[in-house]
Design an enzyme around this catalytic site. Structure first.
Site, PDB file in Angstrom:
ATOM      1  N   GLU A 182      53.867  79.070  10.596  1.00  9.96           N
ATOM      2  CA  GLU A 182      54.292  79.896  11.730  1.00  9.96           C
ATOM      3  C   GLU A 182      54.585  78.987  12.933  1.00  9.96           C
ATOM      4  O   GLU A 182      54.135  77.841  12.988  1.00  9.96           O
ATOM      5  CB  GLU A 182      53.189  80.896  12.123  1.00  9.96           C
ATOM      6  CG  GLU A 182      52.811  81.866  11.012  1.00  9.96           C
ATOM      7  CD  GLU A 182      51.750  82.885  11.419  1.00  9.96           C
ATOM      8  OE1 GLU A 182      51.941  84.064  11.122  1.00  9.96           O
ATOM      9  OE2 GLU A 182      50.719  82.507  12.014  1.00  9.96           O
ATOM     10  N   ASP A 185      49.867  84.166  20.740  1.00  9.11           N
ATOM     11  CA  ASP A 185      50.662  82.945  20.946  1.00  9.11           C
ATOM     12  C   ASP A 185      51.324  82.788  22.319  1.00  9.11           C
ATOM     13  O   ASP A 185      51.872  83.744  22.858  1.00  9.11           O
ATOM     14  CB  ASP A 185      51.831  82.898  19.951  1.00  9.11           C
ATOM     15  CG  ASP A 185      51.468  83.277  18.549  1.00  9.11           C
ATOM     16  OD1 ASP A 185      50.282  83.466  18.274  1.00  9.11           O
ATOM     17  OD2 ASP A 185      52.388  83.408  17.742  1.00  9.11           O
TER      18      ASP A 185
HETATM   19  C1  FRU Z   1      51.270  83.546  15.007  1.00 11.09           C
HETATM   20  C2  FRU Z   1      52.019  84.842  14.746  1.00 11.09           C
HETATM   21  C3  FRU Z   1      53.511  84.588  14.721  1.00 11.09           C
HETATM   22  C4  FRU Z   1      54.070  85.929  15.082  1.00 11.09           C
HETATM   23  C5  FRU Z   1      53.061  86.433  16.086  1.00 11.09           C
HETATM   24  C6  FRU Z   1      52.862  87.906  16.056  1.00 11.09           C
HETATM   25  O1  FRU Z   1      50.007  83.739  15.541  1.00 11.09           O
HETATM   26  O2  FRU Z   1      51.571  85.424  13.552  1.00 11.09           O
HETATM   27  O3  FRU Z   1      53.978  84.103  13.476  1.00 11.09           O
HETATM   28  O4  FRU Z   1      55.351  85.846  15.621  1.00 11.09           O
HETATM   29  O5  FRU Z   1      51.844  85.791  15.787  1.00 11.09           O
HETATM   30  O6  FRU Z   1      52.045  88.312  17.098  1.00 11.09           O
END
Ligand code: FRU
Length: 547
Positions: free
Chosen positions: A253, A69
Site C-alpha cells: 500500500e 494515512d
Molecule cells: C493504508 C490504506 C490505504 C488506503 C487507506 C484507506 O493504511 O489501507 O491503502 O488507501 O488506508 O483508508
C-alpha cells in the site's frame, strides 16, 4: 490488510450503508465539477477531557475522530499541507474523507475544514497532491497555479456486492491554496484495469525532470505499477515492479518513488517506499524501501541494494510497530532541497482499539530522508526535521560517566518536562563491555518504557510491555521489538523523542529507527540509563525538554 484489521475496518461500513439507504447520510451525489460545499465547514477546537494526557504536544493529531494515512503532502506558498485519511463521524475507520491542516514549520498545525468527501464514485482513499506550476492540466493559470490532488476512489457498495474492480484513480484541484476543491468531471482518470484488480490504489505522483512528464506509482496487491502523463488527466501505463521482491505476506500500500542524491558521492538514486500490511518486522503494518534506478519507464534495483536484500532481507524505514503509510512532501523548494517524510503513527493491528475516544491516532514526527553511503552501498536514513531542534529548551547534561548498574540522567518531579522531550545519548562502545545498555523511563504508577542496545545480537530494541495500558488489544504488547544495528563504529548514538504517548528512537544518525506508541496514565518522572552484564562508557547525555 490482515483479516482482523479488515473485519474491524468494515464494521462501520455496514453502519454507513444503513444511513445511506435511509437517505440521511452526507454521501454526495453532486455534479463532479461542483466544489465540495457540503463539507463540514469548521472544526470544533481540539477536544479536552480524559484523552488529553495522550494528545501529543508536537506531533500532528486530528482535531477529533478517526485518522489514518497522511495524504496529499505538498508545499506551496510558505505552507506545508497535510491531508489525511479521516472519518469525521466516528473514532473508527469508515467512509474516508481527506482531513486537512497546514503548517509553516511542520510542527505547529492549523486545522482546516475537510477537503474531500465521498461522492458517487466512492470513498476518498489515500493519494497525493502536486503543484501544477506549468499548468499542464489547464486547471489553473500562470498566476494561480492549481494544486492537484490525485487519489483513489473506493466504491464500497461495489466491493460489498462482490465487484473486484472497485478502486480507480481520480483527481481534484484547488486554485486557492488548498482551501476549496473541485473534483474533475472526467473522473476516474485511471479506471480499474481489465482484468480487474481488487487492490489498486494510493497513487503518488512526481514531476519527472528527466522526461518532462508526470510519473505515478500506485500499489496493486503484491507490487507497484508505474504510469505516465503529460497533463495529470490522461495516463498511460509504463510497467510493474515488485512481485517477489522484498517483504511480502500482506498487501502493498501507499508507495512513493523519488530521486535522491547520496550525501557523499552526490550520485542520484531512485528510492521506492512501499508500505506492507501485514508483514512488518515486529508484526502488523510497516514500510520497506528499495534503492535503484528509474529509467526507460522501469524501476530496477541497484546491484548493491539487491545484494543487501539477498543477504540481510527486507530493509525497513522504521522497525517499530507504529510508522505506517508514510510518504514524502511534494514541491519542497529546491533551495531547501530536503525530502521530507511523515508516517501514520499507528498499526492496523490495534489502531481502532487504542484507548483514546474523542480522537484517534497521530502522525510521526516529520523526518528528513537521506541516502548515506556505506561499504555495502547506499542506505536510507531518517532524522527528525531540523525545525524540532529550535524547540529545545536548555538541556540537562551529563558527560564522561562509567555506568555499571544505573545512572539517573533526569528527574522531573512534577512530571512536566519529560512528557515532551528529546534525549540524546552517546556511548563509547570501545570502552564498554555491557551486554545491554538501555534507557528506562519511569513514572509514579510504576510503569516502565525501555529501549536500548543488545551487544551480542547487535540489535536495538524497544519494550513497551510495562508501559501503561495494554488490555485494549491482545496484539499491542506482545513482545520486545527489535531492529538491527545498521550503523557501524564504536560511537553508539541515540536520539530519543518522547511526546506524551509515543517514543521515536533514531540511532546512529537515523540508520536504525524505531517508533512506538504507549498509553500511560501518569507522566514519566525519571530517565535512567541502565546496564546489564558489564559497564558502559557514557560520553554524554543531554535531556532537552521541548517547548
Ligand atoms: C493504508 C490504506 C490505504 C488506503 C487507506 C484507506 O493504511 O489501507 O491503502 O488507501 O488506508 O483508508
Amino acid at each position: 490488510m490482515c483479516v482482523p484489521a479488515a473485519f474491524y475496518r468494515l464494521l462501520p461500513v455496514s453502519i454507513y450503508l444503513v444511513f445511506a439507504l435511509c437517505g440521511s447520510c452526507s454521501r454526495d451525489e453532486r455534479p463532479a465539477e461542483e466544489p465540495d460545499r457540503a463539507l463540514r465547514a469548521t472544526y470544533r477546537q481540539p477536544t479536552s477531557g480524559a484523552d488529553d494526557k495522550w494528545r501529543a504536544a508536537y506531533h500532528f493529531t486530528p482535531p477529533e475522530q478517526w485518522m489514518n494515512d497522511p495524504n496529499g503532502l505538498v508545499y506551496h506558498d510558505g505552507e506545508y499541507h497535510l491531508f489525511y485519511q479521516h472519518y469525521p463521524d466516528s473514532n473508527v475507520w469508515g467512509p474516508m474523507h481527506w482531513g486537512h491542516a497546514v503548517s509553516t514549520d511542520l510542527l505547529d498545525w492549523q486545522h482546516l475544514p475537510v477537503a474531500l468527501a465521498p461522492d458517487s464514485l466512492g470513498y476518498i482513499f489515500s493519494g497525493c497532491a502536486v503543484m501544477d506550476y506549468g499548468n499542464t492540466s489547464g486547471f489553473g493559470s500562470e498566476d494561480r497555479p492549481a494544486m492537484v490532488a490525485i487519489f483513489t476512489h473506493h466504491d464500497e457498495t461495489a466491493r460489498a456486492g462482490g465487484v473486484v474492480g472497485h478502486q480507480s484513480q481520480s483527481i481534484a484541484y484547488s486554485t486557492d491554496r488548498g482551501r476549496s476543491w473541485t473534483k474533475y468531471g472526467g473522473n476516474p482518470v485511471i479506471p480499474n484495469p481489465t482484468p480487474p484488480r481488487a487492490d489498486f490504489r494510493d497513487p503518488k505522483v512526481i514531476w519527472n525532470e528527466r522526461t518532462d512528464s508526470w510519473l505515478m506509482v500506485l500499489a496493486a496487491k503484491d507490487r507497484v505499477v508505474f504510469y505516465e502523463s503529460a497533463d495529470l488527466k490522461t495516463w498511460s501505463k509504463l510497467s510493474e515492479w515488485g512481485s517477489g521482491q522484498g517483504a511480502h505476506g500482506g498487501i502493498w500500500e501507499c508507495p512513493d518513488l523519488f530521486p535522491l542524491r547520496e550525501n557523499t558521492s552526490g550520485e542520484t538514486y531512485w528510492v521506492l517506499l512501499s508500505s506492507l500490511n501485514a508483514g512488518g518486522p515486529n508484526g502488523g503494518s510497516a514500510t520497506q524501501y528499495f534503492i535503484g534506478e528509474f529509467s526507460d519507464g522501469r524501476f530496477t534495483l541497484n546491484e548493491s541494494f539487491a545484494r543487501r536484500l539477498a543477504e540481510e532481507g527486507p530493509q525497513w524505514i522504521d522497525y517499530g510497530r507504529d510508522n505506517y503509510a508514510g510518504v514524502t512532501w511534494s514541491d519542497v523548494p529546491k533551495e531547501d532541497g530536503r525530502r521530507l517524510f511523515v508516517g501514520w503513527m499507528s498499526n492496523w493491528t490495534y489502531a481502532q482499539q487504542v484507548p483514546t475516544e474523542t480522537w484517534r491516532n497521530a502522525m510521526t514526527v516529520p523526518r528528513a530522508l537521506q541516502l548515506q553511503r556505506t561499504e555495502k552501498g547506499p542506505i536510507l536514513t531518517s532524522l527528525p526535521v531540523r525545525e524540532l531542534t529550535e524547540h529545545r529548551r536548555p538541556g540537562v547534561e551529563l558527560a564522561d560517566r562509567r555506568i555499571e548498574g544505573s545512572l539517573t540522567v533526569f528527574e522531573d518531579e512534577r512530571g512536566q518536562e519529560l512528557a515532551a522531550s528529546e534525549i540524546v545519548i552517546e556511548i563509547d562502545l570501545g570502552k564498554s563491555d555491557a551486554a545491554q545498555i538501555r534507557l528506562v523511563l519511569k513514572n509514579e504508577a510504576g510503569d516502565e518504557l525501555k529501549l536500548g542496545y543488545n551487544r551480542r545480537a547487535n540489535t536495538y530494541f524497544t519494550d513497551r510491555r510495562s508501559a501503561g495500558r495494554q488490555a485494549f488489544s491482545d496484539s499491542f504488547a506482545t513482545g520486545v521489538h527489535t531492529a538491527p544495528r545498521i550503523g557501524t563504529g564504536e560511537r553508539l548514538s541515540l536520539r530519543v523523542l518522547l511526546d506524551r504517548n509515543s517514543v521515536e528512537l533514531f540511532a546512529d544518525g537515523g540508520t536504525t529507527v524505531m517508533t512506538d506508541i504507549y498509553f500511560i496514565d501518569s507522566p514519566w518522572t525519571t530517565a535512567i540509563i541502565e546496564t546489564t552484564g558489564g559497564a558502559a562508557a557514557l560520553t554524554k547525555s543531554t535531556v532537552f525538554p521541548l517547548g
